[in-house]
Design a protein around this motif. Structure first.
Motif, PDB file in Angstrom:
ATOM      1  N   CYS A 114       1.435  15.204  -0.941  1.00 51.65           N
ATOM      2  CA  CYS A 114       2.103  15.370   0.116  1.00 51.65           C
ATOM      3  C   CYS A 114       1.526  14.175   1.216  1.00 51.65           C
ATOM      4  O   CYS A 114       2.263  13.748   1.753  1.00 51.65           O
ATOM      5  CB  CYS A 114       1.445  17.304   1.092  1.00 51.65           C
ATOM      6  SG  CYS A 114       2.047  17.456   2.151  1.00 51.65           S
ATOM      7  N   ALA A 115       0.186  13.730   1.422  1.00 50.99           N
ATOM      8  CA  ALA A 115      -0.286  12.891   2.336  1.00 50.99           C
ATOM      9  C   ALA A 115       0.411  11.775   2.777  1.00 50.99           C
ATOM     10  O   ALA A 115       0.405  11.193   2.595  1.00 50.99           O
ATOM     11  CB  ALA A 115      -1.513  13.098   2.993  1.00 50.99           C
ATOM     12  N   LEU A 116       0.341  11.737   0.477  1.00 49.29           N
ATOM     13  CA  LEU A 116       0.855  10.121   0.168  1.00 49.29           C
ATOM     14  C   LEU A 116       2.354  10.289   0.484  1.00 49.29           C
ATOM     15  O   LEU A 116       2.511   8.891   0.308  1.00 49.29           O
ATOM     16  CB  LEU A 116       0.088   9.869  -1.093  1.00 49.29           C
ATOM     17  CG  LEU A 116      -1.563   9.684  -1.345  1.00 49.29           C
ATOM     18  CD1 LEU A 116      -1.471  10.021  -2.821  1.00 49.29           C
ATOM     19  CD2 LEU A 116      -2.108   8.798  -0.646  1.00 49.29           C
ATOM     20  N   LEU A 117       2.690  10.952   0.023  1.00 51.50           N
ATOM     21  CA  LEU A 117       4.124  10.843   0.402  1.00 51.50           C
ATOM     22  C   LEU A 117       5.006  10.861   1.213  1.00 51.50           C
ATOM     23  O   LEU A 117       5.846   9.456   1.862  1.00 51.50           O
ATOM     24  CB  LEU A 117       5.074  12.497  -0.245  1.00 51.50           C
ATOM     25  CG  LEU A 117       6.145  12.585  -0.574  1.00 51.50           C
ATOM     26  CD1 LEU A 117       6.504  11.602  -1.104  1.00 51.50           C
ATOM     27  CD2 LEU A 117       7.030  13.902  -1.070  1.00 51.50           C
TER      28      LEU A 117
ATOM     29  N   GLY B  22       0.512  -1.490   0.448  1.00 50.38           N
ATOM     30  CA  GLY B  22      -0.061   0.312   0.418  1.00 50.38           C
ATOM     31  C   GLY B  22       0.847   1.314   0.821  1.00 50.38           C
ATOM     32  O   GLY B  22       0.651   1.907  -0.598  1.00 50.38           O
ATOM     33  N   TRP B  23       2.145   2.008   0.890  1.00 53.27           N
ATOM     34  CA  TRP B  23       2.554   2.145   0.654  1.00 53.27           C
ATOM     35  C   TRP B  23       3.071   3.193  -0.575  1.00 53.27           C
ATOM     36  O   TRP B  23       3.457   3.392  -0.878  1.00 53.27           O
ATOM     37  CB  TRP B  23       3.626   2.087   1.784  1.00 53.27           C
ATOM     38  CG  TRP B  23       4.670   1.292   1.645  1.00 53.27           C
ATOM     39  CD1 TRP B  23       4.495  -0.314   1.975  1.00 53.27           C
ATOM     40  CD2 TRP B  23       6.444   1.612   0.479  1.00 53.27           C
ATOM     41  NE1 TRP B  23       5.659  -1.155   1.771  1.00 53.27           N
ATOM     42  CE2 TRP B  23       6.423   0.061   0.647  1.00 53.27           C
ATOM     43  CE3 TRP B  23       6.991   2.780   0.480  1.00 53.27           C
ATOM     44  CZ2 TRP B  23       7.705   0.088   0.161  1.00 53.27           C
ATOM     45  CZ3 TRP B  23       8.020   1.521  -0.168  1.00 53.27           C
ATOM     46  CH2 TRP B  23       8.294   0.684   0.007  1.00 53.27           C
ATOM     47  N   ILE B  24       4.048   1.672  -1.307  1.00 52.64           N
ATOM     48  CA  ILE B  24       3.939   1.895  -2.849  1.00 52.64           C
ATOM     49  C   ILE B  24       2.920   2.194  -3.617  1.00 52.64           C
ATOM     50  O   ILE B  24       3.475   3.797  -4.149  1.00 52.64           O
ATOM     51  CB  ILE B  24       4.931   0.405  -3.620  1.00 52.64           C
ATOM     52  CG1 ILE B  24       5.640   0.414  -1.989  1.00 52.64           C
ATOM     53  CG2 ILE B  24       5.266   0.969  -4.313  1.00 52.64           C
ATOM     54  CD1 ILE B  24       6.214  -1.496  -3.069  1.00 52.64           C
ATOM     55  N   LEU B  25       1.601   1.644  -3.768  1.00 50.63           N
ATOM     56  CA  LEU B  25       1.140   2.231  -4.318  1.00 50.63           C
ATOM     57  C   LEU B  25       0.772   3.499  -3.977  1.00 50.63           C
ATOM     58  O   LEU B  25       0.189   4.725  -5.125  1.00 50.63           O
ATOM     59  CB  LEU B  25      -0.567   1.741  -3.859  1.00 50.63           C
ATOM     60  CG  LEU B  25       0.054   0.360  -4.820  1.00 50.63           C
ATOM     61  CD1 LEU B  25      -1.175  -0.101  -4.092  1.00 50.63           C
ATOM     62  CD2 LEU B  25      -0.395   0.589  -6.303  1.00 50.63           C
TER      63      LEU B  25
ATOM     64  N   ALA C  52      13.806   9.242   4.210  1.00 49.92           N
ATOM     65  CA  ALA C  52      13.263   9.712   4.638  1.00 49.92           C
ATOM     66  C   ALA C  52      12.989  11.019   4.514  1.00 49.92           C
ATOM     67  O   ALA C  52      12.016  12.104   4.540  1.00 49.92           O
ATOM     68  CB  ALA C  52      12.720   8.475   5.916  1.00 49.92           C
ATOM     69  N   ALA C  53      13.873  11.583   4.897  1.00 49.97           N
ATOM     70  CA  ALA C  53      14.818  12.889   5.773  1.00 49.97           C
ATOM     71  C   ALA C  53      14.925  14.272   4.423  1.00 49.97           C
ATOM     72  O   ALA C  53      13.298  14.679   4.504  1.00 49.97           O
ATOM     73  CB  ALA C  53      15.919  13.312   6.040  1.00 49.97           C
TER      74      ALA C  53
ATOM     75  N   PHE D  92       4.423   6.961   2.212  1.00 49.03           N
ATOM     76  CA  PHE D  92       5.809   6.588   1.266  1.00 49.03           C
ATOM     77  C   PHE D  92       7.015   6.466   1.628  1.00 49.03           C
ATOM     78  O   PHE D  92       7.586   6.116   1.811  1.00 49.03           O
ATOM     79  CB  PHE D  92       5.933   6.826  -0.216  1.00 49.03           C
ATOM     80  CG  PHE D  92       6.788   6.323  -1.356  1.00 49.03           C
ATOM     81  CD1 PHE D  92       6.436   4.574  -1.240  1.00 49.03           C
ATOM     82  CD2 PHE D  92       7.937   7.597  -1.036  1.00 49.03           C
ATOM     83  CE1 PHE D  92       7.979   4.785  -2.240  1.00 49.03           C
ATOM     84  CE2 PHE D  92       8.569   6.528  -2.511  1.00 49.03           C
ATOM     85  CZ  PHE D  92       8.797   5.306  -2.804  1.00 49.03           C
ATOM     86  N   ALA D  93       6.876   7.376   2.200  1.00 48.72           N
ATOM     87  CA  ALA D  93       8.670   8.002   2.866  1.00 48.72           C
ATOM     88  C   ALA D  93       8.445   6.950   4.465  1.00 48.72           C
ATOM     89  O   ALA D  93       9.952   6.497   4.141  1.00 48.72           O
ATOM     90  CB  ALA D  93       8.493   9.440   3.721  1.00 48.72           C
TER      91      ALA D  93
END
Length: 230
Positions: A83-86, A24-27, A112-113, A89-90
């Motif tokens: 922004c929220a999805l990024l 899910g995080w990749i999507l 991540a940073a 993903f991070a």
């Protein structure tokens, strides 16, 4: 291209602390990249301050902006969703990199940073739309013309600051060199991430708004095809 990985160099590496999360995080990363492109296109159409026909005339810029409220709202919505999805993903990428790199590796933190910097730029870049969009739609006279011109410059620059994605791209290149990912993901990260990082330190920082989202889309598609770590 094949993304089959050497099982001796991937999966639960020396720094593994459990299986990586689902995909899910990749999507989320793929969605963040696509939405960033949509937001960038919409933001580019809010071009009153760049129009040579009204350049230097704050009043004319204000009137032109009042006709571009729909584009402003599309820009805002797409950018904030990205922004929220990024952020998702991070966090997911950080977790996966921790399972695929050495315990003392800086790669997960740098990735991540870097993406966190992008999310902040998006948040701030779209932040002024609340102040201006509805006022422009209701009555342009509520807005100072000079402030409207600054607003147009703001959304034409700040949300495009994707240079932090270049740091994440270079981190993934290093991880791929160590066998954590397929080589092509590493080389794509080196090219697109390297360009974004160069833009980060140059006066043309906003150019990373083109290479950064492209890197995110390419890498997300690659990660979707990459076998999960054990």
């Amino acid at each position: 291209m094949s993304t089959t990985l050497d099982p001796t160099t991937t999966g639960a590496g020396p720094g593994a602390d459990g299986a990586p999360p689902g995909r899910g995080w990749i999507l989320a990363g793929l969605g963040a990249g696509v939405l960033a492109i949509v937001g960038g296109i919409a933001g580019a159409t809010v071009d009153a301050v760049y129009d040579p026909d009204v350049s230097g005339d704050a009043g004319a810029i204000l009137r032109r902006l009042s006709e571009q409220v729909p584009q402003i709202l599309v820009f805002h919505t797409a950018t904030m969703l990205s922004c929220a999805l990024l952020v998702l993903f991070a966090v997911g990428l950080h977790h996966q990199l921790r399972t695929r790199t050495a315990p003392d590796s800086l790669v997960p933190g740098v990735a991540a940073a870097g993406l966190g910097l992008v999310a902040v730029a998006q948040l701030l870049g779209a932040g002024l739309t609340t102040e201006f969009a509805f006022a422009l739609a209701e009555d342009p006279d509520l807005v100072l013309p000079e402030s409207a011109a600054l607003f147009n410059h703001w959304i034409g620059t700040i949300p495009w600051l994707w240079g932090g994605a270049g740091l994440a791209g270079l981190a993934l290149f290093r991880a791929a060199r160590d066998g954590a990912y397929a080589p092509w993901i590493g080389w794509a990260s080196l090219v697109l991430g390297g360009l974004s990082a160069l833009f980060l330190v140059s006066p043309l920082q906003y150019m990373a708004g083109m290479t950064g989202p492209a890197w995110l889309v390419v890498v997300s598609l690659g990660l979707l095809r990459t076998p999960r770590g054990s």
